[in-house]
Design a protein around this motif. Structure first.
Motif, PDB file in Angstrom:
ATOM      1  N   VAL A 267     -46.273  13.337 -36.846  1.00 28.96           N
ATOM      2  CA  VAL A 267     -45.709  13.504 -35.504  1.00 28.96           C
ATOM      3  C   VAL A 267     -44.581  14.534 -35.558  1.00 28.96           C
ATOM      4  CG1 VAL A 267     -44.307  12.383 -33.726  1.00 28.96           C
ATOM      5  CG2 VAL A 267     -46.374  11.263 -34.572  1.00 28.96           C
ATOM      6  N   ARG A 268     -43.714  14.411 -36.570  1.00 26.83           N
ATOM      7  CA  ARG A 268     -42.636  15.401 -36.722  1.00 26.83           C
ATOM      8  C   ARG A 268     -43.205  16.801 -36.931  1.00 26.83           C
ATOM      9  NH1 ARG A 268     -40.636  11.505 -40.671  1.00 26.83           N
ATOM     10  NH2 ARG A 268     -39.018  10.192 -39.755  1.00 26.83           N
ATOM     11  N   TRP A 269     -44.245  16.893 -37.775  1.00 23.20           N
ATOM     12  CA  TRP A 269     -44.807  18.212 -38.079  1.00 23.20           C
ATOM     13  C   TRP A 269     -45.493  18.809 -36.853  1.00 23.20           C
ATOM     14  CZ3 TRP A 269     -48.114  19.375 -43.089  1.00 23.20           C
ATOM     15  CH2 TRP A 269     -47.897  20.710 -43.466  1.00 23.20           C
ATOM     16  N   PHE A 270     -46.232  18.004 -36.089  1.00 18.69           N
ATOM     17  CA  PHE A 270     -46.835  18.493 -34.845  1.00 18.69           C
ATOM     18  C   PHE A 270     -45.755  18.998 -33.887  1.00 18.69           C
ATOM     19  CE2 PHE A 270     -51.359  16.593 -34.221  1.00 18.69           C
ATOM     20  CZ  PHE A 270     -51.741  17.107 -35.446  1.00 18.69           C
ATOM     21  N   SER A 271     -44.640  18.281 -33.819  1.00 21.02           N
ATOM     22  CA  SER A 271     -43.554  18.717 -32.940  1.00 21.02           C
ATOM     23  C   SER A 271     -43.024  20.079 -33.379  1.00 21.02           C
ATOM     24  CB  SER A 271     -42.432  17.682 -32.949  1.00 21.02           C
ATOM     25  OG  SER A 271     -42.876  16.447 -32.410  1.00 21.02           O
ATOM     26  N   GLU A 272     -42.906  20.282 -34.700  1.00 23.66           N
ATOM     27  CA  GLU A 272     -42.450  21.570 -35.216  1.00 23.66           C
ATOM     28  C   GLU A 272     -43.478  22.677 -34.987  1.00 23.66           C
ATOM     29  OE1 GLU A 272     -41.612  21.041 -39.354  1.00 23.66           O
ATOM     30  OE2 GLU A 272     -40.345  19.280 -39.016  1.00 23.66           O
ATOM     31  N   ALA A 278     -42.126  14.330 -28.909  1.00 22.30           N
ATOM     32  CA  ALA A 278     -42.650  13.355 -29.871  1.00 22.30           C
ATOM     33  C   ALA A 278     -43.762  12.501 -29.271  1.00 22.30           C
ATOM     34  CB  ALA A 278     -41.523  12.469 -30.394  1.00 22.30           C
ATOM     35  N   MET A 279     -43.663  12.151 -27.993  1.00 18.12           N
ATOM     36  CA  MET A 279     -44.694  11.316 -27.369  1.00 18.12           C
ATOM     37  C   MET A 279     -46.016  12.072 -27.235  1.00 18.12           C
ATOM     38  SD  MET A 279     -43.559   8.309 -27.027  1.00 18.12           S
ATOM     39  CE  MET A 279     -44.808   7.616 -25.947  1.00 18.12           C
ATOM     40  N   ASP A 280     -45.934  13.361 -26.902  1.00 20.32           N
ATOM     41  CA  ASP A 280     -47.150  14.168 -26.832  1.00 20.32           C
ATOM     42  C   ASP A 280     -47.756  14.368 -28.216  1.00 20.32           C
ATOM     43  OD1 ASP A 280     -47.232  14.569 -24.043  1.00 20.32           O
ATOM     44  OD2 ASP A 280     -45.767  16.186 -24.190  1.00 20.32           O
ATOM     45  N   ALA A 281     -46.904  14.577 -29.230  1.00 21.66           N
ATOM     46  CA  ALA A 281     -47.393  14.717 -30.597  1.00 21.66           C
ATOM     47  C   ALA A 281     -48.067  13.426 -31.056  1.00 21.66           C
ATOM     48  CB  ALA A 281     -46.240  15.071 -31.529  1.00 21.66           C
ATOM     49  N   GLN A 283     -49.559  11.178 -29.151  1.00 24.39           N
ATOM     50  CA  GLN A 283     -50.846  11.056 -28.473  1.00 24.39           C
ATOM     51  C   GLN A 283     -51.885  11.986 -29.090  1.00 24.39           C
ATOM     52  OE1 GLN A 283     -54.016  10.276 -26.092  1.00 24.39           O
ATOM     53  NE2 GLN A 283     -52.137   9.076 -26.238  1.00 24.39           N
ATOM     54  N   LEU A 284     -51.496  13.230 -29.356  1.00 28.76           N
ATOM     55  CA  LEU A 284     -52.433  14.202 -29.924  1.00 28.76           C
ATOM     56  C   LEU A 284     -52.875  13.784 -31.319  1.00 28.76           C
ATOM     57  CD1 LEU A 284     -53.858  16.933 -29.526  1.00 28.76           C
ATOM     58  CD2 LEU A 284     -51.808  18.030 -30.462  1.00 28.76           C
ATOM     59  N   LEU A 285     -51.940  13.301 -32.115  1.00 30.23           N
ATOM     60  CA  LEU A 285     -52.279  12.858 -33.462  1.00 30.23           C
ATOM     61  C   LEU A 285     -53.245  11.678 -33.415  1.00 30.23           C
ATOM     62  CD1 LEU A 285     -51.605  13.274 -36.517  1.00 30.23           C
ATOM     63  CD2 LEU A 285     -49.922  11.441 -36.228  1.00 30.23           C
ATOM     64  N   THR A 286     -53.044  10.787 -32.462  1.00 31.16           N
ATOM     65  CA  THR A 286     -53.904   9.603 -32.329  1.00 31.16           C
ATOM     66  C   THR A 286     -55.371   9.991 -32.173  1.00 31.16           C
ATOM     67  OG1 THR A 286     -52.110   8.335 -31.320  1.00 31.16           O
ATOM     68  CG2 THR A 286     -54.349   7.540 -30.940  1.00 31.16           C
ATOM     69  N   GLN A 287     -55.629  11.108 -31.515  1.00 33.94           N
ATOM     70  CA  GLN A 287     -57.010  11.503 -31.241  1.00 33.94           C
ATOM     71  C   GLN A 287     -57.606  12.430 -32.298  1.00 33.94           C
ATOM     72  OE1 GLN A 287     -57.775   9.584 -29.016  1.00 33.94           O
ATOM     73  NE2 GLN A 287     -55.779   9.238 -28.069  1.00 33.94           N
ATOM     74  N   THR A 288     -56.795  12.827 -33.289  1.00 32.45           N
ATOM     75  CA  THR A 288     -57.290  13.850 -34.218  1.00 32.45           C
ATOM     76  C   THR A 288     -57.138  13.502 -35.698  1.00 32.45           C
ATOM     77  OG1 THR A 288     -55.134  14.975 -34.103  1.00 32.45           O
ATOM     78  CG2 THR A 288     -56.857  15.732 -32.588  1.00 32.45           C
ATOM     79  N   ALA A 289     -56.311  12.527 -36.041  1.00 33.69           N
ATOM     80  CA  ALA A 289     -55.950  12.322 -37.444  1.00 33.69           C
ATOM     81  C   ALA A 289     -57.006  11.546 -38.227  1.00 33.69           C
ATOM     82  CB  ALA A 289     -54.617  11.583 -37.538  1.00 33.69           C
ATOM     83  N   GLN A 290     -57.080  11.846 -39.503  1.00 33.46           N
ATOM     84  CA  GLN A 290     -57.793  11.029 -40.479  1.00 33.46           C
ATOM     85  C   GLN A 290     -56.762  10.462 -41.439  1.00 33.46           C
ATOM     86  OE1 GLN A 290     -60.250  14.441 -41.676  1.00 33.46           O
ATOM     87  NE2 GLN A 290     -62.045  13.211 -41.191  1.00 33.46           N
TER      88      GLN A 290
END
Length: 332
Positions: A267-272, A278-281, A283-290
């Protein structure tokens, strides 16, 4: 580029992160050719060797290093790019160790059961075919498996003067046992002390995700790496970048906390990377992460949280350090 070739003697091996004097002083950008001993310290060389008799747990996971990186200060990020990993022996060893592993009772998962049999397997390397041979100990089954070298341990000195066993994975890296720590990967570690004091070891000729029995195909390794320094951008937990993925590694117990740490670091890295709230990161991570399990056996468990670059707009982490290191690798 500056080149360093370092092969430690047995007396120069270390068994902790922190607490050891540096073996060498190196400049950022140095290409290093390093040899490391196997996790058993060459105690298991045949199927007649038993870990309970031969392995001294005070001297396992021997580390090559530590190395002092000029200019590294707390708050910086150390980037270690793995150029090449090659087996340094024609065989590797694996073992089930009594009361150790993912599918037996341990001192922390206390169950009323006898230990699993103390058993050693020796895998022989076929360098022409780039395979290692599994031979069953309780039957006559055999199979050749591709060699997929990785480093079980890579880390820096912990903060606060701590000295941690080389069996432990934590925010300083350490014994993460992730198959993602392989040739072509760049590992980012937060610097905690002056000079970083990083080391590597615990070469694996191959390992499945989770390292279920507690040991991979353990072997001495020849490693070629490039060390780089990124000022003022320390990650809270280890990060890994490849040509195809961004990753973060969380190490803790219970395992869900390892997963949470890895998720939070991503989440921190997506924000960077994308300038996201952080909330958008999240949500995005939830749909893409392994989230592959690196190990389920060490003092802390390690979980890798990874995201495929192909799903996102093109961005350069750490101002493109990984791509630059890949370019330097091509020129070696």
């Amino acid at each position: 580029m500056e080149f360093v070739d370092y092969r430690p003697s047995r007396e120069q091996l270390v068994y902790t992160f922190g607490g050891a004097k540096p073996s060498l002083v190196v400049q950022p950008g140095t290409v290093m050719k390093l040899w490391s001993e196997d996790a058993f310290n060459q105690a298991l060389t045949s199927v007649e060797d038993f870990s309970s008799e031969k392995v001294d747990l005070r001297f396992v996971n021997p580390q090559t290093g530590p190395f002092y990186v000029v200019g590294a200060e707390p708050g910086d990020a150390l980037a270690i790019h793995i150029v090449d990993l090659a087996p340094a022996r024609t065989w590797g060893a694996s073992a089930t160790i009594p009361f150790f592993g993912g599918l037996t009772s341990t001192d922390r998962t206390a169950l009323l059961q006898d230990p699993l049999p103390d058993t050693t397997w020796i895998y022989h390397l076929d360098s022409a075919r780039n395979t290692i041979g599994f031979e069953s100990r309780f039957g006559d089954f055999q199979v050749d498996l591709p060699v997929e070298p990785m480093l079980g341990t890579i880390g820096v000195a912990p903060p606060g003067g701590e000295v941690r066993s080389s069996l432990v994975p934590e925010r300083f890296g350490g014994n993460m046992d992730s198959p993602e720590v392989k040739a072509g990967s760049t590992i980012y570690l937060g610097v905690n002390v002056e000079g970083a004091l990083f080391s590597i070891g615990d070469g694996h000729y191959r390992q499945g995700e989770g390292e279920a029995c507690g040991t991979a195909v353990e072997g001495a390794m020849d490693s070629t790496i490039i060390v780089e320094l990124i000022k003022g951008k320390a990650p809270a937990w280890p990060r890994i970048e490849t040509d195809t993925h961004w990753m973060a590694v969380g190490s803790s117990r219970p395992m869900e906390d390892s997963w949470r740490i890895g998720q939070m670091e991503m989440v921190r890295w997506f924000s960077e990377l994308f300038g996201l709230h952080a909330m958008d990161a999240y949500q995005l991570l939830t749909q893409t992460a392994q989230a592959p399990i690196a190990n389920a056996v060490d003092a802390n468990y390690s979980v890798v949280v990874k995201a495929a670059k192909s799903l996102f707009p093109t961005v350069n982490a750490y101002d493109g350090v990984h791509a630059d290191l890949r370019s330097r690798t091509a020129r070696l």
